[in-house]
Design an enzyme around this catalytic site. Structure first.
Site, PDB file in Angstrom:
ATOM      1  N   TYR A   1      43.585  -3.346 -17.244  1.00  0.00           N
ATOM      2  CA  TYR A   1      42.542  -3.323 -18.271  1.00  0.00           C
ATOM      3  C   TYR A   1      42.541  -1.938 -18.932  1.00  0.00           C
ATOM      4  CZ  TYR A   1      37.596  -3.783 -19.792  1.00  0.00           C
ATOM      5  OH  TYR A   1      36.422  -3.843 -20.486  1.00  0.00           O
TER       6      TYR A   1
ATOM      7  N   ARG B   1      16.315   3.718  -5.609  1.00  0.00           N
ATOM      8  CA  ARG B   1      17.747   3.875  -5.893  1.00  0.00           C
ATOM      9  C   ARG B   1      18.609   3.109  -4.898  1.00  0.00           C
ATOM     10  NH1 ARG B   1      18.715   8.941  -5.061  1.00  0.00           N
ATOM     11  NH2 ARG B   1      17.209   9.820  -6.523  1.00  0.00           N
TER      12      ARG B   1
ATOM     13  N   LYS C   1      31.432 -10.791 -16.581  1.00  0.00           N
ATOM     14  CA  LYS C   1      32.230 -11.919 -17.050  1.00  0.00           C
ATOM     15  C   LYS C   1      31.705 -13.218 -16.433  1.00  0.00           C
ATOM     16  CE  LYS C   1      34.374  -8.767 -19.276  1.00  0.00           C
ATOM     17  NZ  LYS C   1      35.501  -7.998 -18.803  1.00  0.00           N
TER      18      LYS C   1
ATOM     19  N   ASP D   1      41.468  -5.220  -9.196  1.00  0.00           N
ATOM     20  CA  ASP D   1      40.500  -5.682 -10.194  1.00  0.00           C
ATOM     21  C   ASP D   1      40.643  -7.199 -10.247  1.00  0.00           C
ATOM     22  OD1 ASP D   1      39.142  -6.514 -12.468  1.00  0.00           O
ATOM     23  OD2 ASP D   1      39.568  -4.660 -13.567  1.00  0.00           O
TER      24      ASP D   1
HETATM   25  C1  LIG Z   1      35.641  -6.640 -18.775  1.00  0.00           C
HETATM   26  C2  LIG Z   1      36.510  -6.158 -17.699  1.00  0.00           C
HETATM   27  C3  LIG Z   1      36.137  -5.050 -16.946  1.00  0.00           C
HETATM   28  C4  LIG Z   1      34.938  -4.199 -17.252  1.00  0.00           C
HETATM   29  O1  LIG Z   1      33.729  -4.833 -17.214  1.00  0.00           O
HETATM   30  P1  LIG Z   1      32.471  -4.286 -18.038  1.00  0.00           P
HETATM   31  O2  LIG Z   1      31.330  -4.886 -17.336  1.00  0.00           O
HETATM   32  O3  LIG Z   1      32.676  -4.747 -19.447  1.00  0.00           O
HETATM   33  O4  LIG Z   1      32.482  -2.781 -17.935  1.00  0.00           O
HETATM   34  C5  LIG Z   1      36.961  -4.661 -15.912  1.00  0.00           C
HETATM   35  N1  LIG Z   1      38.094  -5.318 -15.646  1.00  0.00           N
HETATM   36  C6  LIG Z   1      38.490  -6.380 -16.365  1.00  0.00           C
HETATM   37  C7  LIG Z   1      39.769  -7.061 -16.013  1.00  0.00           C
HETATM   38  C8  LIG Z   1      37.720  -6.821 -17.424  1.00  0.00           C
HETATM   39  O5  LIG Z   1      38.131  -7.865 -18.166  1.00  0.00           O
END
Ligand SMILES: *Cc1c(COP(=O)(O)O)cnc(C)c1O
Length: 406
Positions: free
Chosen positions: A120, A66, A217, A192
């Site tokens: 988001y 873990r 992403k 973020d």
């Molecule tokens: C896609 C996204 C997330 C979340 O990512 P996941 O891996 O799909 O959970 C968080 N913040 C932003 C700005 C995003 O575009």
């Protein structure tokens, strides 16, 4: 000799860092990449060794699955390397899990979280759902209205969640100023940073306390991976790490290996995407069918001056709105595109298009933005991939023609 430790990379350019980051000889052996270490049990040489295990709960020490193994450690190391000011990086099984892991580290019942109104949507849903259920109140603010933001702080404000540019509507805010105010008020600022990532915006360097992103992403970059991460200075990193351990957060070594692979070409892909997106955004801004092009790199877009001042790069994600029309004509445009997939997520090598209606996800910010005509509310978000931009422009041009039935 590269490898061994990455301190030699400290003052190097992004491109150089991305090649060397995380590649320690003790993790890779004689090969270039760290192998996929599949491991739950880590074996100890004796009961004496075992007894020391829990005490040596440090990064890069074998303990139990873990806590990860060298494949995950190499990824953490590499992500820390490219985030100036970071003492460490915690991995999460998705970007949303990273947001949850960070907020659950910072917030207690009775606390108030300030969240940017263009966050988001799953972040917003976390405020209304999970955090609300735990007795944390979420208040939304317009990140372009400094005095309203400052007035929203109270004794109980523990954390601020920022995003730049904002999801869907893409406004860039003055992150250093917003983070500075949060610090003055005794709150922890969280960004973020999925859009720019550390190569495009050095969040901690700019005064943010915790920088998180969805590795799903751009770091993954190939639309086949879900992961998230958060990086911070020593004190907050230790807290994030401890809370992630309490939550049992793990990522698989296979996924960590894919993320490391994506990381090696991140700079190249971001550079190409940014150039293509800007060319397409400029082309769109001259079209009579288009009302607003919402692209941070495009002069005249909201917060472009902050992007120019604070960011060192962009990416392929931006939005635009149509002049008039309706949801059906907008959808006709998207359906007519031949080179763009229709789907969530972004930052992959392939281009995507998505219909957007941000008014469903706003509490205090207007849509369409910047005093746009209320008629011009039907939007599209494009994630520009690695195709030739001229082919993408030709595709958009034919889809605009088909939208109008000509
Ligand atoms: C896609 C996204 C997330 C979340 O990512 P996941 O891996 O799909 O959970 C968080 N913040 C932003 C700005 C995003 O575009």
């Amino acid at each position: 000799m590269i490898l061994s430790d990455s301190t030699g990379l400290k003052n190097k350019a992004h491109a150089t860092k991305l090649v060397g980051a995380g590649r320690r000889r003790e993790w890779t052996g004689a090969v270039v990449n760290p192998p996929v270490w599949r491991a739950s049990t880590h074996l100890y040489v004796s009961t004496k060794d075992l007894a020391e295990g829990p005490r040596r709960n440090e990064d890069g020490r074998f303990f139990y699955g873990r806590r990860g193994a060298p494949t995950q450690w190499a990824l953490c190391d590499a992500l820390t390397e490219i985030e100036p000011g970071a003492a460490g990086t915690v991995l999460y099984p998705s970007g949303v899990a990273a947001i949850a892991g960070v907020l659950l580290t910072l917030l207690r019942p009775g606390d108030v979280l300030l969240m940017t109104d263009n966050a988001y949507d799953p972040s917003r849903a976390m405020g209304r759902g999970l955090l609300h259920d735990l007795g944390v109140e979420t208040r939304f603010f317009d990140p372009l209205d400094m005095s309203a933001y400052e007035a929203l702080f109270c004794q109980k404000t523990r954390a601020v969640l920022l995003e730049a540019p904002g999801s869907l509507s893409m406004e860039v805010c003055d992150v250093p100023a917003l983070a500075r105010i949060a610090r003055e008020k005794g709150a922890v600022s969280v960004l973020d940073n999925t859009w720019a990532g550390p190569l495009g915006f050095a969040a901690l360097d700019k005064g943010v306390d915790i920088s998180l992103m969805a590795l799903t992403k751009h770091v993954g970059g190939h639309s086949d991976l879900m992961m998230g991460c958060a990086s911070a200075g020593p004190e907050l990193y230790a807290k994030l790490r401890q809370r992630a351990q309490q939550l049992g957060t793990v990522v698989s070594p296979d996924d960590a290996s894919l993320a490391l692979r994506g990381l090696r070409t991140l700079n190249l892909r971001l550079g190409q995407e940014t150039a293509s997106a800007l060319a397409i955004a400029e082309w769109l801004s001259r079209r009579p069918e288009i009302a607003q092009v919402l692209c941070p790199m495009l002069p005249g877009s909201t917060g472009h001056e902050f992007w120019k001042r604070d960011f060192t790069g962009g990416c392929g994600l931006f939005s635009f709105t149509f002049k008039g029309g309706d949801g059906a004509s907008r959808n006709r445009f998207i359906d007519a595109l031949e080179l763009f997939g229709i789907g969530y997520s972004w930052g992959g090598y392939e281009s995507l298009a998505l219909p957007i209606e941000p008014s469903h996800y706003r509490t205090c910010m207007a849509w369409p933005p910047r005093g746009g005509d209320p008629q011009d509310c039907h939007g599209v978000r494009l994630s520009i991939g690695l195709e030739d931009p001229n082919d993408l422009i030709a595709d958009i041009e034919q889809a605009l023609a088909r939208m109008q039935g000509s």
